[in-house]
Design an enzyme around this catalytic site. Sequence first.
Site, PDB file in Angstrom:
ATOM      1  CD  GLU A 193      31.964  19.522  11.222  1.00  0.00           C
ATOM      2  OE1 GLU A 193      31.821  18.396  11.731  1.00  0.00           O
ATOM      3  OE2 GLU A 193      32.959  19.823  10.521  1.00  0.00           O
ATOM      4  CD  GLU A 198      34.509   9.654  16.386  1.00  0.00           C
ATOM      5  OE1 GLU A 198      33.873   9.471  15.334  1.00  0.00           O
ATOM      6  OE2 GLU A 198      34.926  10.775  16.740  1.00  0.00           O
ATOM      7  CD  GLU A 222      40.486  20.378  13.164  1.00  0.00           C
ATOM      8  OE1 GLU A 222      40.436  19.298  13.794  1.00  0.00           O
ATOM      9  OE2 GLU A 222      39.528  20.829  12.506  1.00  0.00           O
ATOM     10  CB  THR A 268      26.435  14.118  14.638  1.00  0.00           C
ATOM     11  OG1 THR A 268      27.279  15.265  14.636  1.00  0.00           O
ATOM     12  CG2 THR A 268      27.219  12.884  15.072  1.00  0.00           C
TER      13      THR A 268
END
Length: 572
Positions: free
Chosen positions: A379, A116, A358, A482
């Site tokens: 996404e 992260e 999710e 990303t």
Amino acid sequence: MLKYLCTILCVFNVLPLINHAKAKDGTDLEMAQYRERIKSMFYHAYNSYLENAFPYDELRPLTCDGQDTWGSFSLTLIDALDTLLILGNHTEFQRVAALLQDTVDFDIDVNASVFETNIRGESWSGGNHSLWWGACFQPTCCQNGLGWKWRWGGPVLVHSSTWQKKLPVNFFQTPTGMPYGTVNLLTGVNPTETPVTCTAGVGTFILEFATLSRLTGDPIFEEVARKALRSLWKTRSDIGLVGNHIDVITSKWVAQDAGIGAGVDSYFEYLVKGAIMLQDEELQSMFLEYDRSIKNYTKFDDWYLWVQMHKGTVSMPVFQSLEAFWPGLQSLLGDLENAMRTFHNYYTVWRQFGGLPEFYSIPQGHTVEKREGYPLRPELIESAMYLYRATGDPTLLQLGRDAVESIEKITRVHCGFASVKDLRDHKLDNRMESFFLAETVKYLYLLFDPDNFLHNSGSEFDTGTGPQEDCVLGAGGYIFNTEAHPLDPAALHCCSRALEERQELQDILLSLSEPINKQPSAWKEEELPPLSSSESIALKPGSRKKAPILSCPMQPFSARLAVLGQVFTDST
């Protein structure tokens, strides 16, 4: 003249391959109206964070306060930095860059997630630096980061590099070269730290670390990232799949579910984007082999399921929201037909709930228990942005409209935007993750802004005095990490050439001091020796590296996204 001729040739090469869609399904006025709405969303969240949560990592929108989550770095502000540029707010970008330079301290006793911190808190340094051309305008910059001709964000890269120089020592020092998942920024890896980490936590470094190596001239970052990728590659099963979690000491798989979602996703993403950004055939070969196995064992009716990595038997017939990046990744390889079919599957789930849960059970057509939430993930919007750029399909704009309406109606509160705890009843959670400003809002804005500078096809560019006085920068072809931080391959190309020239000169000087019958160490591009298995474990032994793939440093990556799905083509 060379740089201008190169630019003209690149533009003409790109235009036939990509349909730069401009408001096919909406008027310019409608597109502009959505851009303004998305800007309003950004500033509502951004100002709420500054007023209620800074310097904490995240905003808690229901209680109008903040919390530290990933390491106490003011991560939301760091993550939002380049979104300010994309929205055109250069003044605030400069103010915040200076503020972060003065306030962010990485020498603290904090246990931080390596993954992260890299994607959210690290890439902004190299990313924003290369994005705004504080790159190789001086020959010495590629050696040590000194003597740079600064523009916005320049000093940030040295700040980043200084911090990261201790990282390979701290968390890549394992028998396999695969990194630990957590590191204490002051003391290093805790002796009791678990050796188990997710696949993405091993394979999601090559973009950021190669950028740092190419811009600073220190190869260690790229070297450790490549070693980790090669170690992970060796662990794939006999049917060509990788699992979800691995022991970085023993290379033994702890979780053997294979798929494209949580815990694995960005590993595949970085193989593709690393291949494009670095023009690297080894990374391409790795992904294409994985892709064949993924299609053979996990794909069912344009859905991608989870299977046992050794047997290929279905273990979880679910769709995860994190998998929604896949159609966008397929579009980068030119596989538009499959990408659109998969995208439409995912879009039906969005329309069912007003967001992506999710976990979604494909056989049951409903959410999975305890996985009903939607934390404002980007996404599906990311895939819509890529696919709309490639196809102009109006369905993709409709997803953007739906996303704006859903997010504003369901998640907007007085202090920002709140994650959805349960999409069935739209109950909210007291969290706004930093990726909402870094990715979700950014991709939405870029979907409705076809003329944004990040979509540049080479018609505009900047030049600087570089190693060969022909660096063409800012002309497009940006690669998003990303966390949606853009990297300019041209800056890396410019710096890499400077390093190559110094190495070539060094080899020539060394060869002059050697006996005349010895083979000089400098090889011409066309005469590279065969690769050994230690040099590239993805390419077959005895194969030769090709000549450089980019015909010029600014050529947008879309020029090499082949219509038939072949990234690499011979230069002409």
